[in-house]
Design a protein around this motif. Structure first.
Motif, short mmCIF file in Angstrom:
data_model
loop_
_atom_site.label_atom_id
_atom_site.label_comp_id
_atom_site.label_asym_id
_atom_site.label_seq_id
_atom_site.Cartn_x
_atom_site.Cartn_y
_atom_site.Cartn_z
N CYS B 480 0.84 -1.20 0.00
CA CYS B 480 0.00 0.00 0.00
C CYS B 480 0.87 1.25 0.00
O CYS B 480 0.63 2.19 -0.77
CB CYS B 480 -0.92 0.02 1.22
N VAL B 481 1.87 1.26 0.90
CA VAL B 481 2.74 2.42 0.97
C VAL B 481 3.42 2.65 -0.39
O VAL B 481 3.47 3.78 -0.89
CB VAL B 481 3.80 2.24 2.10
N SER B 482 3.87 1.57 -1.03
CA SER B 482 4.53 1.69 -2.33
C SER B 482 3.56 2.26 -3.37
O SER B 482 3.91 3.14 -4.15
CB SER B 482 5.01 0.34 -2.85
N LEU B 487 1.88 6.64 -6.89
CA LEU B 487 0.84 7.53 -7.42
C LEU B 487 1.18 8.99 -7.14
O LEU B 487 0.98 9.86 -7.99
CB LEU B 487 -0.52 7.16 -6.82
N VAL B 488 1.67 9.24 -5.91
CA VAL B 488 1.99 10.62 -5.56
C VAL B 488 3.13 11.13 -6.45
O VAL B 488 3.09 12.27 -6.94
CB VAL B 488 2.36 10.73 -4.06
N LYS B 489 4.11 10.26 -6.70
CA LYS B 489 5.22 10.67 -7.58
C LYS B 489 4.73 10.95 -9.00
O LYS B 489 5.30 11.75 -9.71
CB LYS B 489 6.30 9.57 -7.61
N TYR B 494 -2.15 13.12 -2.49
CA TYR B 494 -2.09 12.05 -1.49
C TYR B 494 -3.49 11.50 -1.22
O TYR B 494 -3.69 10.30 -1.10
CB TYR B 494 -1.47 12.56 -0.18
N GLU B 495 -4.47 12.38 -1.16
CA GLU B 495 -5.83 11.96 -0.84
C GLU B 495 -6.40 11.05 -1.94
O GLU B 495 -7.01 10.02 -1.65
CB GLU B 495 -6.75 13.17 -0.65
N ASP B 496 -6.19 11.44 -3.19
CA ASP B 496 -6.67 10.59 -4.28
C ASP B 496 -5.90 9.27 -4.32
O ASP B 496 -6.48 8.21 -4.59
CB ASP B 496 -6.54 11.32 -5.63
N ALA B 497 -4.61 9.36 -4.03
CA ALA B 497 -3.81 8.13 -4.01
C ALA B 497 -4.31 7.19 -2.91
O ALA B 497 -4.41 5.97 -3.10
CB ALA B 497 -2.33 8.48 -3.79
#
Lengths: 647, 647
Positions: B480-482, B487-489, B494-497
Motif C-alpha cells: 500500500c505504501v509503495s 501515485l503521488v510521484k 495524497y488523498e486521491d492516491a
C-alpha cells in the motif's frame, strides 16, 4: 439509440416494459397505505389475501391466462415475478398454486385427471399446493414417513401420518389458504412398499373451508422472511381418498391393487430442473433490485471528504464502495445470462427426452444444481453487501433490502439445500473423472476435466482466467479422487471415505460451477455483443472483465496452487481490477437504470429513480402507526409510575 | 471436576450462573405467552415497555444498582446482556439509558451536573438517550448540521435543525420512550464555530410526556432487527435551553459567552473505545448462542445415510456440517478471549491517561477498531452459517437464529461502520510503517511490521501460521505504501492516491487484525491452560489450532504470496484441519453445553438442552394467532367469492 435504450431492448429487460404491467400497477388498491412491516402476523396474512385475489384476477385478465398460456414459460414467469414484487414485499400465499400445484398435475396426472383438475385449478375454482418435505425429513426422500395404503375392498387410499416427524411442513399456502394439495406419500399395497407417489388430496370443504375430518392443518409460524406465504403443516389420521386421486401418468394402481410401474422415473426430474432454472433467473432479479437501490443511494448520499478542500463527496466515489457495488451489477448480468443459456439447454434436453434420449439429463441436472447453488449463495451474500453499503439506512425495512435478503437467502435452502446439491454435483464430477480416465468421452461442460496438457503459461486475459478456473476445478476433482482412493486402500469404506473428503468435494464442485459460469457469461455476452453498438458492447465487456478478475482475485489461493500464475500477474490483476472500477464508475447509475426496475417494483426509499432519499425516509417513518400519537398509552400505564418509583 | 465443570468455572462462564439471574428468570411475567414475532410493530413496542419497567426494577434490586456499581464494569455488562436475551429477543427500548446516556453525563458533565443529573438518571426518575447521527450524516462528525447558538442576553443555547438532513436519526428509545437526551450539536457563539459539544436536553414534559414546544419527535420505523429499540428522530425549531445544560466537564461557555476550550479532546475517545470492547464481547455471546443452537440441533436432526446399511445419521456426523459449525465454537472463544485481553489493555491505558500519559491511546484505538470490525464481520457471517446449517428450521423465528443475526449484523454498522474503521486502522498502520522506516520504535502489536529478516522456512505450526499472518500484514502494508508513493510521484494528490489504494488498505488492515487475533487467542489460552486439567487444556488447544488452521486455509492466497508456504504444506494443513474436525466432533455438544446458556437465554426451539426439537417447533407453531381459528375470516371475504368467480 442510447446505451440505456439498447440495453433495455435486450430480452431480459423488455418484459418489464409491457403495457399490461403498467395497467396492473395502476390499480392503487393493490398497494398498502400502511406498509406491511407494521402489521401483526395475522394482519399481514389477511392483507396478503385481500391483494392476492385482486392480483390474480388481473393477471388472468391481462395474460389471457385461461386460453392456453403454458406454465413452463420462462419469460412469463420472470414477468410475473417482477410485477409481484410491486404488490407483495414477500411472495404471495398462492405462489405455489401456479408454481408447483398446476405443474404437478400437468406433469404427473393422466389425460383424464388433467382434463378435470387442471381446468379447475387454472380457473382457480380450487386452490392448491404441493407437500413433500416433512417436519423431520427434507433431503432424504426415502426417509419420508407419510403413508398411503391401498384398500382394494373400498378402492381407496388411506393417508396416514404415523409420527410427529411425519407431519408435512413448509408448503406455501397450506396453512389457511388452499383447499387441495398434491401430497407425496409412501405407497403400500397389501403391505408391500411401492415408493413415493403423488396424491391429489382435498384438504378443506369447498363451501365452508373447514379442514375435512382426518385432516389436521395449520401454519408453521413466523419466519425470517416470506411472511405472507402462509407456509403450513398437514397431518392425516387414516384419511381415505378415492383411487383416482393418485396422479397416475407414471405409476398406476389398478382397482384390484395391482401396481404398474411407470416407464421411467427420470421424467420427474424435469420439473425439479425447471424450478432451478427459474431460481437462477429470480436471483438475477433480486441482485438487480439490490444493486439498483444501493448504487442509486450511493450517488445521492454524500459523506466525508476525499480532499479537505472539497465538499462532501458522493459515497460512490469511494473506491471501497465501488468495490462493494460494481460486482453486484456484473453478477446480476452474469446470472441472467446463465439462466437464459440454461433455459436453452433445458428445452433442448427436454425435447430429446420426449423422443427417448436421456443422454444429456445427468449433465443438465449437474448444471442446474451448480447454478442454483452459486446464484443463491452469491446473491444472498451480495444483497447483504448492498444493504451494509447503505449504512444504517439499509437496515430500515423501507429500503426494501432486508426483504430482498429474506427472499434470496431462503433459496439457499429450498429446492435442494446448497451443500447437498454441491455434493450431488461432486458425485457427477467424480463419475465423469472416472469415465474420462477410462478414455470415454465426456459431456461438453465437463470435457475439460480430462485436459492432460502441461500447465500453460499464465495469461492475464479472460481466456487465461477461465482456463485457470478449469485447471483449478480439474485439479481439485483429481485431489478428491486421490484422497478417496487412498482412504479406500487403507481399508476405509467408500462411503466413509466420501464423507471424509466432503469438504474438498464441495470446494471442487464450487470451482467447477465457477468455471462454467465464467465461461458462459463470457461467451454469451460476446455472442450478443456483436449486435450492439460499440459503446454498449464496450461497457458489457467491461462488466464481464470485472466479473472474471474479481473472481480470480477472490480465488487467488486456488489459482496459485493449480496454475502458473505468478506474483507479478497477481499485482497486474489487482491493478486491472482497480482500473475497471474507475472505468465503470461513470456508467454505474446508467447501468442500474438500464435494469429498468420501476419504483413500484423496487419499493424502496433509497432506490427510487428521483433520488429523494431523505424525503422518502421521513415520509415512510411517518407511516408508522406509533407515530400517529405523540404519547403512547404505555407511558401512562408503565413508564410514568416507573419513573415516579411507584412500579 | 469434569471438563465441562472446569470450563464453566472460567471467568467468561461464571457470570451466567449467578443465583440473582435465576431469580430474575423466575419472574414469569417477564416472558411472552404470544411470541413477539406475531405482534404488530406497535404492540411489540408496548409489550417491550411493559417488560422493560419490570426488568429494570428487578435489575436494580438484584444488582443493588443504586449503591455505586459502576457502569464501566465489563462483567456486569456481559451479565446484563445475557439476561436481557431471555426477556427481549431484541434489545430493550431503554438500552441506551445505561449504555450511553449515563456514561455521557458521567464522562462529560461537571461535578455539579453529575450530582444532579446522574442521580436522577440512575434512579430512573428521568430516562435518556444519546443523539449524534443525523439523517444525512453519520461517520463525518464535522458534517453534522444541528446547531446550538449561545444567546448571552438570556444565557441560553438555541438548538436548531436547519434542514431535513439535520434531523437526529437512530438513537434508541428516542421515539416515544425517553424524556431527556444528550444531543451533540455544533456550538456557535456570536457567529463563531466552536466544534461539536454535548447538551443535556429535556425533550418531553415529565408529567404528560408530551414533546416540549420546539421539539419534533417520532420513531424512524420498522427495521431488519432491533424492532423494540424504538429508534427515533428528533428536530429542534429554535428550541431554547439554559446555559447549564451544556455538559461542561471539558469545554465551557461562560455566562458572557466566553468559550473555554477543554484540556484534551482525546479523553472523549475513552467512551467510544469502551463501547467497542463491549461489542467484541457481545459478539462472542451471540456466536455462543448461535453455535449452541446449531450444534445441538445437528446432534438431534437425522438425515440421510452415510452408508446404505445404517440408519439415518446425526447431521453433525457429516464432515461438511462439522466444517460449518466447529469453527463457530472456536470463534466464540477467540472473541471472548480477545475481549478480555482488550479490556485489560483498555483499563491499563485509561489508567495511564488519568496521569496524563496518552502514548498508548492510538494503539488502543486501532486495536479496538480492528477487533470491533473483525468480530462483527465474522460473527454475522457465522451466525448466518449456523442458521443455514439448520436448514429450513433455521429460517423459523422460533429458532431464534434470525433475531440473533439481526443483532450481529447491526453491529457491523453502528459505533463506526466497518469499512470506515478498517481505513482508520490502515491509517495507523501506514503511520507506523513510516515511523518504523525512520527507525523509531513501534508499539508492541505493530512492531512486527518492521521485521526485516528474510522470509523464514514455512512451518505448519501455530507459531508458523501466526508468523505467516504477520508477514502477510506487513507485506500488504508495504504494498500500500509503495502504491501510494508511486501515485503521488506520478502527480496524484495524497488523498486521491489513498482513495485509489483503499481496497488494498482495507485488506491490509484486516490482515493485521487477523494476525493480532490469532496471536492473542493463542497466547491467552496457553496462559490460562496452565491452570486447567490436561483433558480440558487439550480440547482448548484443539480449538485454538482449528481456528488458526481454518484462517490459514481461508487466506491461502495471501500466504502463498507473502510467505514460503508450499503446495505440500497446504495439503498437510488441509489434512490437519480435517483431523481436528474429527478430534473435536465427540466434544462438540459438551463444548456448547459448557457455554452454559440457559434455555431461557437461548429462546430457541432448536437449541434447548433437552433436544425436544420437533415437539417445540409444533408447540411454537400452535402459538401463532392464525392457528387459533380453523378458518380465517379472509376466506369468507375474499377467497370464497374469488373461487366462485364472483370477485
Amino acid at each position: 439509440m442510447g446505451l440505456v435504450d439498447q440495453l433495455v431492448n435486450q430480452p431480459h429487460y423488455t418484459l418489464v416494459n409491457q403495457p399490461r404491467e403498467n395497467d396492473i400497477l395502476s390499480h392503487k388498491e393493490l398497494f398498502d397505505s400502511i406498509p406491511e412491516e407494521y402489521l401483526s402476523h395475522k394482519e399481514k396474512y389477511e392483507n396478503a389475501i385481500r391483494k392476492t385475489v385482486l392480483y390474480y384476477r388481473l393477471m388472468q385478465k391481462y395474460q389471457n391466462y385461461k386460453e392456453g398460456s403454458t406454465i413452463l414459460d420462462e419469460t412469463r414467469a420472470n414477468y410475473r415475478n417482477l410485477v409481484s414484487f410491486a404488490v407483495f414485499k414477500d411472495y404471495p400465499p398462492l405462489m405455489l398454486h401456479n408454481g408447483m400445484f398446476i405443474p404437478a398435475i400437468a406433469g404427473q396426472g393422466t389425460p383424464e385427471q388433467q382434463k378435470h383438475w387442471l381446468k379447475r385449478a387454472k380457473n382457480m375454482e380450487i386452490l392448491g399446493t404441493y407437500a413433500q418435505t416433512e417436519l423431520g425429513h427434507g433431503t432424504f426422500i426415502r426417509g419420508l414417513e407419510t403413508t398411503a395404503e391401498y384398500d382394494p375392498s373400498t378402492e381407496e387410499f388411506v393417508l396416514h401420518s404415523p409420527t410427529l416427524t411425519s407431519y408435512k411442513w413448509w408448503p406455501g399456502g397450506l396453512g389457511h389458504t388452499v383447499n387441495y394439495c398434491v401430497v407425496m406419500a409412501q405407497l403400500y399395497i397389501r403391505g408391500r412398499h411401492h415408493g413415493m407417489q403423488p396424491f391429489l388430496v382435498q384438504l378443506r370443504d369447498e363451501a365452508t373451508h373447514m379442514p375435512l375430518p382426518g385432516v389436521k392443518l395449520g401454519e408453521i409460524g413466523a419466519k425470517l422472511g416470506l411472511s405472507t406465504v402462509n407456509n403450513g403443516f398437514l397431518a392425516f389420521e387414516h384419511h381415505r381418498i378415492p383411487r383416482d386421486r393418485m396422479l397416475m401418468k407414471n405409476a398406476q394402481v389398478l382397482k384390484d391393487g395391482t401396481f404398474v410401474a411407470g416407464p421411467s422415473s427420470k421424467l420427474a426430474y424435469g420439473t425439479m430442473i425447471y424450478v432451478r432454472v427459474i431460481i437462477v433467473n429470480g436471483m438475477a432479479n433480486l441482485m438487480a433490485k439490490a444493486a439498483t437501490i444501493a448504487v442509486r443511494y450511493s450517488a445521492v448520499r454524500r459523506q466525508s471528504q476525499i480532499k479537505p478542500s472539497e465538499p462532501e463527496c458522493q459515497i460512490l466515489d469511494y473506491v471501497t464502495q465501488q468495490h462493494k457495488l460494481l460486482i453486484c451489477i456484473a453478477t446480476s448480468l452474469a446470472f441472467s445470462t446463465c439462466a437464459r443459456w440454461l433455459w436453452d439447454v433445458y428445452t433442448g434436453v427436454m425435447g430429446q427426452m420426449e423422443s427417448g434420449n436421456m443422454d444429456h439429463l445427468p449433465e443438465l441436472h449437474a448444471l442446474a444444481c451448480s447454478l442454483k447453488v452459486v446464484s443463491t449463495m452469491d446473491v444472498s451474500g451480495l444483497v447483504e453487501r448492498c444493504r451494509l453499503a447503505c449504512g444504517g439506512h439499509g437496515f430500515m425495512h423501507s429500503s426494501n433490502l432486508p426483504y430482498t435478503y429474506g427472499l434470496a437467502t431462503a433459496a439457499c435452502t429450498y429446492e435442494g439445500e446448497n451443500t447437498v446439491l454441491l455434493l450431488q454435483t461432486a458425485r457427477s464430477l467424480v463419475k465423469a473423472w472416472q469415465k474420462g480416465s477410462k478414455g470415454k468421452p465426456l459431456s461438453p461442460t465437463e470435457a475439460y476435466l480430462m485436459d492432460k496438457s502441461p500447465v500453460p503459461k499464465w495469461e492475464n486475459t479472460l481466456d487465461g482466467i477461465i482456463a485457470g478456473f478449469r485447471r483449478v476445478s480439474a485439479g481439485k476433482v483429481q485431489d478428491c479422487v486421490s484422497k478417496i482412493d487412498k482412504l479406500v486402500k487403507m481399508g476405509t469404506s467408500y462411503e466413509d471415505a466420501w464423507n471424509q473428503t466432503s469438504v474438498r468435494l464441495v470446494a471442487a464442485s464450487e470451482a467447477h460451477s465457477r468455471a462454467v459460469i465464467l465461461a458462459t457469461f463470457r461467451s454469451e455476452v460476446s455472442r450478443a455483443a456483436a449486435a450492439l453498438s460499440p459503446p454498449l458492447s464496450r461497457v458489457l465487456h467491461q462488466l464481464v472483465h470485472l466479473y472474471c478478475v474479481y473472481w480470480a482475485l477472490e480465488r487467488l489461493g486456488d489459482l496459485l496452487l493449480y496454475t502458473s500464475i505468478a506474483e507479478r500477474d497477481v499485482q497486474e490483476l489487482q491493478q486491472q481490477y482497480e482500473d475497471l472500477l474507475q472505468k465503470i464508475r461513470p456508467n454505474a447509475v446508467g447501468l442500474v437504470d438500464a435494469f429498468d426496475l420501476r419504483d413500484e417494483i423496487l419499493n424502496s426509499t433509497l432506490g427510487a429513480y428521483d433520488g429523494r432519499v431523505y424525503e422518502r425516509l421521513m415520509e415512510e417513518a411517518l407511516k408508522s402507526p406509533l407515530n400517529a400519537e405523540p404519547v403512547n398509552q404505555s407511558f401512562h400505564q408503565y413508564l410514568k409510575p416507573f419513573m415516579h418509583g411507584k412500579l
